[in-house]
Each structure stands twice: as C-alpha cells, then as structure tokens.
Design an enzyme around this catalytic site. Structure first.
Site, mmCIF file in Angstrom:
data_model
loop_
_atom_site.group_PDB
_atom_site.id
_atom_site.type_symbol
_atom_site.label_atom_id
_atom_site.label_comp_id
_atom_site.label_asym_id
_atom_site.label_seq_id
_atom_site.Cartn_x
_atom_site.Cartn_y
_atom_site.Cartn_z
ATOM 1 N N CYS A 1 -4.387 -5.982 -2.578
ATOM 2 C CA CYS A 1 -3.325 -6.929 -2.208
ATOM 3 C C CYS A 1 -3.402 -8.265 -2.937
ATOM 4 O O CYS A 1 -2.492 -8.631 -3.682
ATOM 5 C CB CYS A 1 -3.362 -7.196 -0.699
ATOM 6 S SG CYS A 1 -3.297 -5.726 0.339
ATOM 7 N N HIS B 1 0.905 -1.040 5.296
ATOM 8 C CA HIS B 1 -0.486 -1.415 5.483
ATOM 9 C C HIS B 1 -0.905 -1.123 6.924
ATOM 10 O O HIS B 1 -0.082 -1.145 7.836
ATOM 11 C CB HIS B 1 -0.662 -2.911 5.180
ATOM 12 C CG HIS B 1 -2.065 -3.352 4.938
ATOM 13 N ND1 HIS B 1 -3.003 -3.453 5.937
ATOM 14 C CD2 HIS B 1 -2.698 -3.732 3.790
ATOM 15 C CE1 HIS B 1 -4.143 -3.882 5.423
ATOM 16 N NE2 HIS B 1 -3.990 -4.054 4.116
ATOM 17 N N HIS C 1 -0.974 -13.873 1.785
ATOM 18 C CA HIS C 1 -2.298 -13.385 1.349
ATOM 19 C C HIS C 1 -2.753 -14.002 0.028
ATOM 20 O O HIS C 1 -3.457 -13.351 -0.760
ATOM 21 C CB HIS C 1 -2.312 -11.853 1.267
ATOM 22 C CG HIS C 1 -3.663 -11.268 1.586
ATOM 23 N ND1 HIS C 1 -3.993 -9.957 1.372
ATOM 24 C CD2 HIS C 1 -4.782 -11.843 2.104
ATOM 25 C CE1 HIS C 1 -5.222 -9.722 1.754
ATOM 26 N NE2 HIS C 1 -5.733 -10.858 2.199
ATOM 27 N N ASP D 1 0.815 -1.233 0.000
ATOM 28 C CA ASP D 1 0.000 0.000 0.000
ATOM 29 C C ASP D 1 0.842 1.274 0.000
ATOM 30 O O ASP D 1 0.430 2.300 0.575
ATOM 31 C CB ASP D 1 -0.939 0.035 1.215
ATOM 32 C CG ASP D 1 -2.056 -0.993 1.138
ATOM 33 O OD1 ASP D 1 -2.111 -1.737 0.139
ATOM 34 O OD2 ASP D 1 -2.856 -1.067 2.084
ATOM 35 N N ASP E 1 2.570 -3.186 -4.061
ATOM 36 C CA ASP E 1 1.544 -4.111 -4.560
ATOM 37 C C ASP E 1 0.366 -3.375 -5.182
ATOM 38 O O ASP E 1 -0.391 -3.951 -5.965
ATOM 39 C CB ASP E 1 1.070 -5.061 -3.458
ATOM 40 C CG ASP E 1 0.392 -4.348 -2.300
ATOM 41 O OD1 ASP E 1 0.574 -3.118 -2.149
ATOM 42 O OD2 ASP E 1 -0.311 -5.023 -1.517
ATOM 43 N N ASN E 2 0.205 -2.112 -4.841
ATOM 44 C CA ASN E 2 -0.850 -1.275 -5.419
ATOM 45 C C ASN E 2 -0.596 0.149 -4.934
ATOM 46 O O ASN E 2 0.383 0.417 -4.237
ATOM 47 C CB ASN E 2 -2.251 -1.750 -5.024
ATOM 48 C CG ASN E 2 -2.395 -2.142 -3.566
ATOM 49 O OD1 ASN E 2 -2.541 -3.319 -3.235
ATOM 50 N ND2 ASN E 2 -2.328 -1.169 -2.666
ATOM 51 N N LYS F 1 -6.060 3.398 -3.338
ATOM 52 C CA LYS F 1 -6.072 1.943 -3.405
ATOM 53 C C LYS F 1 -7.520 1.464 -3.553
ATOM 54 O O LYS F 1 -8.451 2.076 -3.036
ATOM 55 C CB LYS F 1 -5.476 1.393 -2.106
ATOM 56 C CG LYS F 1 -5.799 -0.042 -1.795
ATOM 57 C CD LYS F 1 -5.365 -0.410 -0.390
ATOM 58 C CE LYS F 1 -5.782 -1.847 -0.074
ATOM 59 N NZ LYS F 1 -5.283 -2.283 1.237
#
Length: 554
Positions: free
Chosen positions: A71, A228, A127, A33, A291-292, A313
């Site tokens: 994620c 995160h 995850h 994140d 990841d984003n 996000k």
C-alpha cells in the site's frame, strides 16, 4: 466578393487558433489489494464486475502496468511521481506509532494540478503519513479529505484495532474516520454502520453535485477500502446481499471477498452516474488502478486471485506488482477498446495528468519526479513507447532489488518478509473444497494464459552460482515466471546489464525511513482517535528536509 471570402477564411483561422481546449475533469479510482484475476476483463469466471468491465472494454486496458507490492510504497509513488526508494518509503508500510510519511520537501499530485487551476478532493484511504498534521491530505494539496489515515479499518464502525509491532504487542484501537476541509481537521462519528464504499460513493457524488464545473475542473482521488482486510477480529466484511450473490462458492471467505469486489463495482457505477447526471462525462478522464496485487490463499487473512500470475501482494513477482488498470474518456477515443502493452508504472500518472491538464511535463526535471508521461501513447497508438526501464524497488533493509528492462526482469530477495511462503501460484477456491476455480484460456483479449503449471521444474528464486536468492525472467515470453534464467549461460550478460542499471539507481536511493516506535501514537492518548499526535514534523533520524517546498513552476 473575393475580399469577403478571404476575410471570412482569416476570421475562421484566427478563431480556430484562439480556441482553448477545456481542461478535463480527472477522477482517479484506486482499489486496495485487488487481485489480477478479480476483474472480468482479465478472464475471471467468478467475479461480478459488470460496470468496471464495461468501462475497461470501452477505454484502454493497461496490461503491462506496474505498482509497488504494498500500500504505502505504491501510494507514495502515485502521489509524488517518484519511485518508493526515492522518498524513503520502500520498506513495508506506515504502521502504528511510526513517524513516517512522504517528506515535506516533495510536491504531490494535487499541488501540481492546483497550480494548473484544478480543485482537488480526496475520498478514502490515505496511508501516507499522519503523525503530524503537515503530512495529512489537506496539507498536501487536497481541499478536502473524507476517509481514514491508516492502512486498515472496520468497514462499518470505522475503528482501527491492531496489535503493535514493536515487540510489546499492545492492543491499540480507536476511530480513524475524518472530514478535513481547508486544513480544518475533524472526526466523523455519525457514519457508524455505513459500509465504507457506500459512504465514499455518497461523498464523491456530493462533491460532484456541488462543484461548479464552469469555474474550474475537478481532480477527485477516490481510494477505496475494498478489498483490503478490515481487522484481525473480522477479516472480510460485506453486506449479506452481496455475499449471497455467490452461493456456488463453497469457501466462506472467498464468497465475502467476491461480494466486496461487487460492492466496489457498484460504488464506481454510482459515481459514474453522478458525473453523467451533471453532464460532464464528455470532458472527464477516469482512471482505474489497484495499488498492488491481491493477497492470496489466506495471506493476511484475505482471499484474492492473481492466477496465473505468480505470488501474492508484498512480493515482487508479477502477482504482487502487475496490477489491473485502465483509462476511460473521450480523450482516448482513438484507442477506445484497445489493450495497451506499453510498459507503464504508477509513477507515470503524475506527469501524464499534468500534460492532460494543460501543463508541460517536460518541464519537470528528474530531480522532481521519476515518472514518464504516457499522454502521447494513450492518445496515439503509433507514438513510440516512452518507457523501457523500470526499477520496481530497492530496499536496503531487506536487501531487496527488483528491476524490469524491456522484456527482462531481475529479482533479488523478492519479497518484503524475507521468506518464500506465498511465492507460488494460487487458484481461488471454487465450487467444492477439492476444486479450485477453473480458467478457460482465451476467454478475454486482456487475459494472460501460460498453460498448466509445469511439473518437475525448480521454481525457487535461487542461483547455484552465487548462492543468492536471485532470479531472472523473460516476462514477455514467460509472464507467469516459470523459468528462472539466472544461471543460464546464455543470459549472464543480461543479468550483468540489469545489475549495472540497479547500481545506478542505488546511488539515487534514499535510505528507508525506519523511525523508533513512538508510544505517543497510541490513540487512547488522543481520546481514542487515530490522528496526529505531535507538533514536530521531523522524520526521526532521516536526512530529508522538513521544510515545505517552494511552489513549482509548470
């Protein structure tokens, strides 16, 4: 004498042809994140990321690089080389009590690399499924795994505490901290109080220290928890000394967030120095990616900064899916210090790394992966860019569709929550409550700057012609997505072309995994441990096979 010279030349030629390039070690850092504007190399005046910036500026900054918006979909694409809708993980993330994961029929990145002689280890956040042991990291190609299975965790006590989303609003909690080696799974209780990025850096350094690099190369995937949120009880957690580095930021949670980014920088520096002390940097590839995009302005109780990119996000605007990334290493010395504008996606790492590892990505058919090898463009600027089309996601549960082709991007219902609450532009809190972070244009070569947000423009993603929540942008000329072209008569043919491309991809999409809530996933039934709770590997109501794939020849 002539015979001697000829013999010598032939000997040199034969020797040169027999020299085999040593396979590079691969270290992949994945941030969680991280906002677009939360690294110095994108122009932030707030963050402290001196080491990350130094690597980025001496490597290749990937400035046209995309992920999914959340994620699980991103991580699924990274590990499988397939778009999230091609593994059934396009809808939201894997949550508590859900029997979801990357279907076992799909081969993952470490399995490809192991076949080429690598030893693969993972540190950090998984995850990607853990309801049954076959979905966990050491059953998917990693020799060892140290970290947590789910999406969020306390940074210090490593407990996961959540309310379930099944409607009953149950409070589930337990330890989610594990050390799995060679498919022998164990829980770790001794790390209580050890901040997660410290623990992850220590584990990575120990792996490097104890690895025999003369016998085989290493692939190490370090998926950090930073930045995160931890839990609803204590959203953002950081050592006080790191938070105190930002006394000029009035906003408590933004200060904490900046401290967490700084801790990420320290951990990466520590791991880098461990590689350096081992004497293997000359033969190591380092990859950094988020990841984003970041969760902005209190979204999910977080305070990232994607500005000037749009939204947060979980949205498929640029702020949600255009992520910070770079590569570093001697392999890229011909492009060192450059900014790559080639279109690239997180799926592309799998075939790219197969090539760098000595395999041949051209032998991977489209039935195996969707990613495209970037090995040539990363080592040779003059090589043609291999990608011009990118289906970002297709989610039939929310009727979300997102695709980019060359400089155009089409969106339909562009977020995972069904509303536009965080679809604008958000500057981070600054030095005073009435003053947000200032951005100076052209402070960094990799910076994106679109000028001030225009006034009097309808920013909604909506078509008057169709009545749908759809939008069309010229990303090359409008990276901040100010101007929706969806109803512009000059671009109707562009929209139609993108819809036809989406239709092609829809035919290849798997349905979203949508299992019923499973009460057996409550960690209290496993001694208050988040761990696999069933021996049945079936994905409920899902058409994919649960038979383990056959080893793929490369």
């Amino acid at each position: 004498m002539q015979l001697f010279v000829v013999t010598l030349v032939l000997t040199v030629v034969i020797f040169a042809e027999c020299v085999v390039t040593k396979q590079p070690n691969i270290v992949f850092f994945l941030a969680d994140d991280l906002g677009w504007n939360d690294v110095g190399f994108h122009g932030s005046q707030q963050v402290k990321t001196p080491f990350i910036d130094s690597l980025a500026k001496s490597g290749i900054i990937l400035n046209n690089y995309y992920t999914a918006s959340m994620c699980t979909p991103s991580r699924a694409s990274l590990m499988s080389g397939r778009y999230p809708f091609r593994v059934g993980l396009q809808n939201f993330v894997i949550d508590s009590g859900e029997r979801k994961g990357i279907p076992l029929e799909f081969k993952l990145m470490p399995e490809y690399l192991n076949k080429l002689g690598y030893e693969s280890h993972m540190v950090g956040k998984w995850h990607l499924g853990s309801f049954q042991k076959n979905y966990t990291p050491t059953y998917r190609g990693f020799e060892s795994f140290y970290g947590y299975y789910y999406g969020s965790n306390d940074y210090y006590d490593h407990q996961r505490t959540v309310y379930t989303d099944d409607g009953s609003h149950q409070l589930w909690w337990g330890l989610d901290w594990h050390l799995d080696i060679n498919q022998k799974m164990s829980n770790v209780y001794s790390d209580f109080g050890n901040y997660s990025s410290h623990a992850f850096a220590d584990r990575a350094c120990n792996l490097i220290k104890n690895h025999d690099f003369d016998s085989k190369p290493i692939f190490m995937y370090v998926a950090f928890q930073n930045v995160h949120t931890a839990s609803f009880m204590d959203n953002l957690q950081v050592p006080r000394e790191s938070e105190d580095l930002f006394p000029n930021i009035w906003h408590k949670w933004r200060r904490k967030y900046l401290g967490m980014v700084y801790e990420l920088d320290l951990a990466i520096e520590k791991i880098f120095k461990s590689l350096q002390s081992k004497g293997i940097l000359d033969n190591t590839i380092i990859i950094f990616s988020s990841d984003n995009g970041g969760a902005v302005d209190g979204f999910g109780d977080n305070w990232a900064d994607n500005f000037p990119l749009r939204a947060s996000k979980s949205y498929y605007y640029e702020g949600g899916v255009r992520s910070s990334a770079f590569v570093w290493g001697n392999l890229f010395k011909n492009r060192s210090g450059q900014i790559a504008q080639n279109l690239m996606h997180i799926t592309d790492w799998l075939p790219t790394l197969v090539d760098f590892a000595g395999g041949n990505s051209t032998e991977l058919s489209t039935n195996d992966i969707d990613g495209i090898s970037m090995s040539k463009i990363l080592t040779n600027q003059s090589a043609p860019s291999p990608r011009d089309e990118l289906p970002l996601n297709i989610n039939s549960m929310t009727d979300l569709k997102a695709i980019r082709y060359k400089n155009f991007k089409y969106l339909l219902n562009p977020n995972d929550f069904g509303d536009e609450s965080y679809s604008g532009w958000y500057k981070a809190p600054g030095t005073y409550p009435d003053r947000n972070e200032t951005m100076e244009p052209d402070t960094m070569p990799a910076q994106i700057w679109c000028g001030d947000i225009p006034k009097g423009i309808d920013f909604s993603c909506y078509s008057v012609i169709t009545g749908l929540n759809e939008c069309l942008y010229d990303i090359e000329n409008d990276p901040c997505e100010y101007n929706n072209l969806v109803d512009n008569p000059n671009y109707l043919d562009v929209k139609q072309m993108l819809l036809e491309k989406l239709e092609k991809w829809e035919k290849l999409a798997l349905p979203p995994q949508n299992p019923p809530f499973d009460q057996s996933g409550d960690p209290k039934m496993q001694g208050y441990i988040w761990q696999p709770w069933t021996d049945n590997p079936d994905l409920p109501n899902y058409p994919c096979s649960t038979k383990k794939h056959e080893p793929l020849k490369i």
